[in-house]
Write a protein that holds these residues in place. Structure first.
Motif, PDB file in Angstrom:
ATOM      1  N   ILE A 168       0.706  -1.018   0.443  1.00  0.00           N
ATOM      2  CA  ILE A 168       0.067   0.089   0.232  1.00  0.00           C
ATOM      3  C   ILE A 168       1.313   1.400   0.430  1.00  0.00           C
ATOM      4  N   LEU A 169       2.039   1.306   1.264  1.00  0.00           N
ATOM      5  CA  LEU A 169       3.101   2.156   0.600  1.00  0.00           C
ATOM      6  C   LEU A 169       3.749   2.965  -0.554  1.00  0.00           C
ATOM      7  N   ARG A 170       3.776   1.924  -0.882  1.00  0.00           N
ATOM      8  CA  ARG A 170       4.249   1.994  -2.686  1.00  0.00           C
ATOM      9  C   ARG A 170       4.164   2.289  -3.316  1.00  0.00           C
ATOM     10  N   THR A 171       2.149   1.877  -3.350  1.00  0.00           N
ATOM     11  CA  THR A 171       1.612   2.121  -4.720  1.00  0.00           C
ATOM     12  C   THR A 171       0.998   3.843  -3.910  1.00  0.00           C
ATOM     13  N   ALA A 172       1.094   3.863  -3.474  1.00  0.00           N
ATOM     14  CA  ALA A 172       0.383   5.267  -2.371  1.00  0.00           C
ATOM     15  C   ALA A 172       2.198   6.446  -3.147  1.00  0.00           C
ATOM     16  N   VAL A 173       3.741   6.179  -3.308  1.00  0.00           N
ATOM     17  CA  VAL A 173       4.818   6.779  -3.154  1.00  0.00           C
ATOM     18  C   VAL A 173       4.186   7.225  -4.844  1.00  0.00           C
ATOM     19  N   PRO A 210      -4.839  -5.100  -1.113  1.00  0.00           N
ATOM     20  CA  PRO A 210      -5.239  -5.685  -0.056  1.00  0.00           C
ATOM     21  C   PRO A 210      -5.245  -5.295   1.550  1.00  0.00           C
ATOM     22  N   ALA A 211      -6.091  -5.899   2.701  1.00  0.00           N
ATOM     23  CA  ALA A 211      -6.440  -5.540   3.721  1.00  0.00           C
ATOM     24  C   ALA A 211      -5.202  -5.698   4.844  1.00  0.00           C
ATOM     25  N   TRP A 212      -5.884  -5.462   5.322  1.00  0.00           N
ATOM     26  CA  TRP A 212      -4.254  -5.071   6.532  1.00  0.00           C
ATOM     27  C   TRP A 212      -5.002  -4.515   8.217  1.00  0.00           C
ATOM     28  N   GLN A 213      -4.488  -6.052   8.939  1.00  0.00           N
ATOM     29  CA  GLN A 213      -5.135  -5.458  10.198  1.00  0.00           C
ATOM     30  C   GLN A 213      -4.608  -4.344  11.157  1.00  0.00           C
ATOM     31  N   PRO A 214      -4.232  -3.748  11.814  1.00  0.00           N
ATOM     32  CA  PRO A 214      -4.045  -2.815  13.075  1.00  0.00           C
ATOM     33  C   PRO A 214      -3.385  -3.670  14.364  1.00  0.00           C
ATOM     34  N   THR A 215      -2.058  -3.654  14.332  1.00  0.00           N
ATOM     35  CA  THR A 215      -1.609  -4.308  15.782  1.00  0.00           C
ATOM     36  C   THR A 215      -0.850  -3.471  15.945  1.00  0.00           C
ATOM     37  N   ARG A 216      -0.145  -4.447  17.358  1.00  0.00           N
ATOM     38  CA  ARG A 216       1.072  -3.757  18.047  1.00  0.00           C
ATOM     39  C   ARG A 216       2.245  -3.835  16.922  1.00  0.00           C
ATOM     40  N   LEU A 217       2.558  -4.686  16.462  1.00  0.00           N
ATOM     41  CA  LEU A 217       3.724  -5.376  15.322  1.00  0.00           C
ATOM     42  C   LEU A 217       3.924  -4.034  14.537  1.00  0.00           C
ATOM     43  N   ARG A 263      -4.278   5.443   1.999  1.00  0.00           N
ATOM     44  CA  ARG A 263      -5.462   4.935   2.021  1.00  0.00           C
ATOM     45  C   ARG A 263      -5.949   6.244   1.262  1.00  0.00           C
ATOM     46  N   VAL A 264      -6.043   7.448   2.153  1.00  0.00           N
ATOM     47  CA  VAL A 264      -6.609   8.835   1.321  1.00  0.00           C
ATOM     48  C   VAL A 264      -5.878   9.183   0.438  1.00  0.00           C
ATOM     49  N   VAL A 265      -4.876   8.841  -0.246  1.00  0.00           N
ATOM     50  CA  VAL A 265      -4.516   8.865  -1.497  1.00  0.00           C
ATOM     51  C   VAL A 265      -4.642   8.325  -2.720  1.00  0.00           C
ATOM     52  N   LEU A 266      -4.898   6.813  -2.801  1.00  0.00           N
ATOM     53  CA  LEU A 266      -5.251   5.526  -3.421  1.00  0.00           C
ATOM     54  C   LEU A 266      -6.748   6.226  -4.174  1.00  0.00           C
ATOM     55  N   ASP A 267      -7.687   6.432  -2.597  1.00  0.00           N
ATOM     56  CA  ASP A 267      -9.003   6.555  -2.366  1.00  0.00           C
ATOM     57  C   ASP A 267      -9.490   7.902  -3.600  1.00  0.00           C
ATOM     58  N   GLY A 268      -8.725   8.857  -3.398  1.00  0.00           N
ATOM     59  CA  GLY A 268      -8.505  10.423  -3.736  1.00  0.00           C
ATOM     60  C   GLY A 268      -8.159  10.396  -5.691  1.00  0.00           C
ATOM     61  N   SER A 269      -7.851   9.180  -5.481  1.00  0.00           N
ATOM     62  CA  SER A 269      -6.901   9.477  -6.620  1.00  0.00           C
ATOM     63  C   SER A 269      -8.285   9.055  -8.258  1.00  0.00           C
ATOM     64  N   SER A 270      -8.379  10.405  -8.955  1.00  0.00           N
ATOM     65  CA  SER A 270      -9.269  10.978 -10.029  1.00  0.00           C
ATOM     66  C   SER A 270      -9.599   9.181 -11.065  1.00  0.00           C
ATOM     67  N   ALA A 271     -10.457   8.769 -11.474  1.00  0.00           N
ATOM     68  CA  ALA A 271     -10.337   7.463 -12.847  1.00  0.00           C
ATOM     69  C   ALA A 271      -9.382   8.057 -14.021  1.00  0.00           C
TER      70      ALA A 271
END
Length: 407
Positions: A180-185, A222-229, A241-249
């Motif tokens: 997700i981070l790679r795709t947003a960058v 892909p799904a991810w779950q917030p954890t301590r790790l 997620r904001v970057v990828l959701d806000g990207s216009s088609a």
């Protein structure tokens, strides 16, 4: 004399329309994509009347035959630092994400501020190295690893011994969080208007994520779950997620392409109001639901979904709220909102309903509906005030909801 088409269009959210020279294909693309209100000027060929609504950000329109794309930037009326506070609080109200962490003071435009903030958060996430984890993998192999997928072995190999269809959990850096981070960058590097110094830092972050697979455009994240790790990744993942959701088609009829990033201020304001109300009511004996589905009629044919419904200790609705980020009409708030709230109150059996606006003629107004015994309240939340004042105003509203008289 024909005017030269503009290469850059600067608009302000909900400001009056402006007339600009624009290629016909670009104007039609902006109108069809619902980026701004765009109509051709009936009196001057080659010019278009453009008016920004509640979507803010930047897009590039590549027109076939044109040497350079037309860039459209829509500036929000809300200060950038305040916008990021609303965004951060909506994403993670308990995470301690405040103005000091997003560091947007040096950037006055939305997209540069967003790119800068994402890069800083990614840098913090990766400072201790890339997170690793287990990823379920299925493949054809020459050696047995994990378990054999017997059904696939029979279907694909028809009794052959090798290769073997296997499934196993691989410990790798190519996990959902890093992808997700790679795709947003990657996404930010393709957007117009990212400052050169921020672009250089984004390229550095991309090199740190070089062994991670980017998500193919159009595929679900892909799904991810917030954890301590993965706690050090949380802020970066929320912003990504904001970057990828806000990207216009992309739009490609006849070779036309529109690419960019847009915030919908309607949704941002609605998310902030509902999340902040939920937080203000945390620990009480009341429960709340956001986007709570109900029906207006007995046959359950007419659906409705209020932004926020508060339930009392006995589980029955006791208050309903709808958030409205929109410009006022000259004579007051739009009447359609009142009719909508009246329907909510009637269907939920409530004697009071609450509309929350980004701005208003007065801090509070109330309307007694004739022959119905229903009062509709209109509240104005001033987004120009500092975050503590905003949250105090929301807490005051939350207390009013708890004290709403029951039918």
């Amino acid at each position: 004399m024909t005017s030269t088409a503009a290469e850059s269009v600067e608009l302000v959210e909900h400001a009056p329309a402006v007339s600009l020279p624009l290629a016909g294909a670009a104007g039609r693309a902006l109108a069809a994509a619902d980026i701004v209100d765009a109509v051709p000027d009936p009196y001057t060929p080659g010019r278009w009347s453009l008016r920004a609504g509640s979507k803010v950000g930047a897009v590039a329109v590549s027109v076939p035959g044109a040497d350079t794309p037309v860039t459209v930037r829509v500036t929000p009326k809300v200060p950038i630092a305040r916008l990021f506070f609303l965004l951060g609080y909506s994403l993670d109200p308990q995470g301690g994400w405040r103005d000091g962490e997003v560091e947007v003071a040096e950037h006055r435009d939305l997209l540069p501020a967003l790119a800068h903030t994402v890069e800083r958060q990614v840098d913090r996430a990766l400072r201790q190295g890339l997170l690793q984890g287990y990823r379920a993998t299925e493949e054809s192999a020459l050696v047995v690893r994990g378990r054999i997928r017997e059904a696939e072995q029979i279907r694909r190999r028809f009794g052959m011994t090798l290769p073997v269809e296997v499934a196993y959990d691989e410990f790798t850096m190519d996990i959902a969080e890093n992808r997700i981070l790679r795709t947003a960058v990657e996404r930010l590097l393709r957007l117009p208007g990212v400052p050169s110094d921020v672009r250089r830092r984004l390229l550095h972050q991309r090199s740190r994520l070089a062994d991670v697979t980017a998500i193919v455009r159009g595929r679900p994240l892909p799904a991810w779950q917030p954890t301590r790790l993965n706690s050090r990744y949380h802020h970066a993942l929320h912003l990504a997620r904001v970057v990828l959701d806000g990207s216009s088609a992309e739009h490609a009829p006849g070779g036309l392409r529109i690419d960019g990033f847009l915030f919908d201020m309607n949704k941002l304001f609605e998310d902030f109001v509902t999340v902040a109300l939920g937080e203000a009511l945390r620990g009480t004996d009341h429960t709340s639901r956001m986007q709570d589905p109900h029906h207006l009629d007995e046959a359950a044919a007419i659906r409705m979904k209020p932004d926020f419904v508060l339930y009392g200790p006995d589980g029955t609705p006791c208050a309903v709220v709808d958030a409205k980020y929109k410009a006022e009409k000259r004579g007051g708030f739009p009447d359609a909102d009142l009719y909508q709230m009246l329907a909510y109150c009637t269907a939920l059996g409530l004697c009071e309903g609450h509309l929350v606006y980004a701005k208003g003629n007065a801090p509070h107004a109330a309307h007694q509906v004739r022959h119905a015994g229903i009062v509709i309240h209109q509240h104005a939340l001033d987004l120009d005030q500092e975050p503590p004042g905003l949250l105090t105003a929301v807490r005051t509203l939350a207390q009013r909801l708890v004290n709403t008289p029951r039918v």
